[in-house]
Design an enzyme around this catalytic site. Structure first.
Site, PDB file in Angstrom:
ATOM      1  CB  SER A   1      38.426  43.888  43.000  1.00 35.00           C
ATOM      2  OG  SER A   1      39.397  42.883  42.924  1.00 35.00           O
TER       3      SER A   1
ATOM      4  CG  ASP B   1      40.328  39.082  43.575  1.00 32.27           C
ATOM      5  OD1 ASP B   1      39.803  38.089  43.009  1.00 32.27           O
ATOM      6  OD2 ASP B   1      40.472  40.171  42.999  1.00 32.27           O
TER       7      ASP B   1
ATOM      8  CG  ASP C   1      36.607  41.033  41.371  1.00 35.29           C
ATOM      9  OD1 ASP C   1      37.677  40.598  41.849  1.00 35.29           O
ATOM     10  OD2 ASP C   1      36.580  41.822  40.418  1.00 35.29           O
TER      11      ASP C   1
ATOM     12  CD  GLU D   1      48.735  43.184  37.159  1.00 37.28           C
ATOM     13  OE1 GLU D   1      49.338  44.267  37.116  1.00 37.28           O
ATOM     14  OE2 GLU D   1      47.573  43.061  37.553  1.00 37.28           O
TER      15      GLU D   1
ATOM     16  N   PRO E   1      54.814  56.239  40.443  1.00 31.95           N
ATOM     17  CG  PRO E   1      53.931  57.799  38.944  1.00 31.95           C
ATOM     18  CD  PRO E   1      55.030  56.798  39.092  1.00 31.95           C
TER      19      PRO E   1
ATOM     20  N   GLY F   1      48.629  55.100  41.284  1.00 30.03           N
ATOM     21  CA  GLY F   1      47.577  55.560  40.378  1.00 30.03           C
ATOM     22  C   GLY F   1      46.464  56.292  41.092  1.00 30.03           C
ATOM     23  CB  THR F   2      44.478  55.581  43.779  1.00 32.81           C
ATOM     24  OG1 THR F   2      45.384  54.785  44.555  1.00 32.81           O
ATOM     25  CG2 THR F   2      43.851  54.703  42.710  1.00 32.81           C
TER      26      THR F   2
END
EC number: 5.4.2.3
Length: 544
Positions: A64, A276, A278, A370, A497, A499-500
């Site tokens: 992406s 973006d 993709d 989003e 938090p 995610g990665t």
């Protein structure tokens, strides 16, 4: 299941010892050098998922909006949606199993999910334009064939196009024809029919500058533009002929930096948009007469779309259950405008497209975006049938509105957020409403906001509830945040938090940029003190 063949082939896609990767909302993403074994194993997993669901499963090779040296992969479930959460766990375990554990892991998944190993399997594969993608899609195919699955390789596709292909194949062609040509024709026909209704055909509405992030979107838009050219003229920038994928361009860059992409000239009040890498996200923007840059993000797209749908429903006289789904990152002004001015119910979910998509499916018509520009509208099967029936039966203005709504249903990619589909929806609405980008932007004024991140020893110390808007642990942190918020007008703040990585993301908004910045800084300090911050204490320099 020929585990001997699987193991033998796996040796050609060996896992680096000790490497651990996590399947997240966007699948796996990492530097391309770490991913060959992942691709092979996702081919294996896709076969098991296909057998279990008795459906075609998709595997998309893309990272992406990441830099072009990265890559990634995600699986697409039968109706074009994200992979089921329980299978995300299988994906993570399978990816991280050492070579000798691989057969046992495959058998374990098959047993836990009661997979009928005699069932046929069919997998479709697509890829983006990264240098590593062709080799990786072959690794996926190696995994598919090692377990005896059949496959179709679509080659270069946008991510939403592969979601669309999976949806078409699993609905027996009811949703559409599972070819690139079928995709172009379905969307373009709906768009051209819609824009024929526009009373205003001035050039200011019909020419659009598109920044394609030097990605797959440029290739597909070039192929497709002839189909819709009578309704819209597009000028492509960052089209992949020079320049690196996502480098200083694309929707993520424009949204994050609040400035136009490199490689695009903007005159005042020209309507522009960015995809973006993709092509599953889109944001719009323009410069005003004073040269000031204005971003029109996913919140304003959701507002435009839902107001248009609501107007059509009022015209037809139908009272369907319409809902807009946002995340905590949606600007507070957009939520207030939707609820108080448009009287549309708004629901908040956790961050991540799969959560929004799932919630949107609960309504007759669910609109979700989003703030980053990823979103679509979903129409229940009953609503779609009713609207298409009314389009045939009704006359005068009601019939016209029903026909427009039927075309809008066909124009949205209901399998996934889709930059090309969303662009055509937006352009049709602007033309039909006779709106300029500035008038659209002026529907409401965004509250100033600030996003920061705080490094911590372990992001798991923070847990949240209420769609990530309230902190549960560590004790005392939510109370501090609530007290800080009370000190500023029109303010709110939340933390979650990552995610990665071991960072905590901080979001704050308030009545002025200075107050939003100050609130974000104070919340960051509280996170640092109460959640095990590492390194230097957050400074008020707001470098994030």
């Amino acid at each position: 299941m020929d585990l001997g063949a699987v193991t033998q082939r796996s040796a050609l896609h060996a896992k680096p010892s000790g490497l651990v990767l996590q399947y997240g909302t966007a699948g796996f993403r990492a530097h391309a050098g770490h991913l060959d074994h992942i691709m092979y194993r996702m081919g294996l997993l896709a076969v098991l998922r296909s057998k279990q669901t008795k459906s075609t499963i998709g595997v998309m090779v893309t990272a992406s909006h990441n830099p072009e040296e990265d890559n990634g992969v995600k699986l697409i479930d039968p109706l074009g949606e994200m992979l089921a959460p329980s299978w995300e766990e299988h994906a993570t375990r399978l990816a991280n199993a050492e070579e000798q554990e691989l057969p046992r892991e495959l058998v374990g998944i098959s047993e836990r999910e009661a997979v009928d190993l005699q069932q046929d399997a069919f997998v479709v594969v697509g890829r983006d334009t990264r240098a590593s993608s062709e080799k990786f899609s072959q690794s996926v195919i190696d995994g598919v064939t090692a377990l005896g699955g059949l496959f179709h390789d679509y080659g270069l596709l946008t991510t939403p196009q592969l979601h669309y292909m999976v949806y078409c194949r699993n609905t027996g062609g009811q949703y559409g024809k599972a070819t690139v040509e079928g995709y172009y024709q379905k969307l373009s026909k709906a768009f051209v029919e819609l824009t024929k209704q526009a009373s205003c055909s001035g050039d200011e509405h019909r020419t659009l500058k598109v920044d394609c992030a030097n990605g797959i979107g440029a290739l597909k838009l070039k192929e497709m533009q002839q189909y819709f050219s009578q309704g819209l003229s597009v000028q492509l920038f960052n089209d992949g002929t020079k320049g690196k994928l996502n480098h200083l361009c694309g929707a993520d860059f424009v949204k994050s930096h609040q400035k136009p992409p490199e490689g695009m000239e903007m005159k005042s009040n020209e309507r522009c948009c960015s995809f973006d890498g993709d092509a599953d996200r889109i944001v719009y923007y323009y410069r005003d007469a004073d040269g000031q840059f204005h971003l029109i993000d996913g919140d304003k797209i959701a507002t435009l779309v839902s107001s248009f749908l609501k107007d059509l429903l009022v015209e037809i006289g139908e009272n369907f259950n319409v809902g807009v789904v946002q995340t905590a990152y949606a600007n507070g002004s957009s939520t207030r405008y939707l609820q108080e001015v448009m009287k549309v119910p708004v629901y908040c979910t956790k961050t991540g497209v799969k959560h929004l998509h799932h919630k949107a499916q609960e309504f007759d018509i669910g609109v979700y975006f989003e703030a980053n520009g990823h979103g679509t509208a979903l129409f229940s099967k009953a609503v779609e049938m009713k609207i298409k029936q009314l389009a045939k039966e009704l006359e005068d203005n009601k019939g016209k509105a029903a026909k427009m709504l039927a075309n809008v249903i066909d124009l949205f990619n209901q399998a996934a957020g889709d930059a090309i589909s969303d662009m055509l929806v937006i352009e049709a609405i602007l033309a039909l409403k006779g709106l300029t980008a500035q008038q659209w932007d002026a529907l409401y004024r965004d509250l100033p906001n600030r996003q920061l991140k705080v490094k911590v020893a372990d992001r798991r110390v923070i847990s949240t509830t209420d769609a990530e808007r309230q902190v549960l642990t560590p004790p005392g942190l939510q109370e501090v945040i609530s007290d800080l918020v009370k000190q500023y007008r029109l303010s709110r703040a939340f933390v979650r938090p990552s995610g990665t990585e071991d960072v905590i993301r901080v979001y704050a908004e308030a009545d002025s940029q200075a107050n939003a910045d100050s609130l974000a800084h104070e919340v960051s300090l509280a996170v640092f003190q109460l959640a095990g911050g590492t390194g230097e204490r957050p400074t008020s320099g707001l470098c994030g």
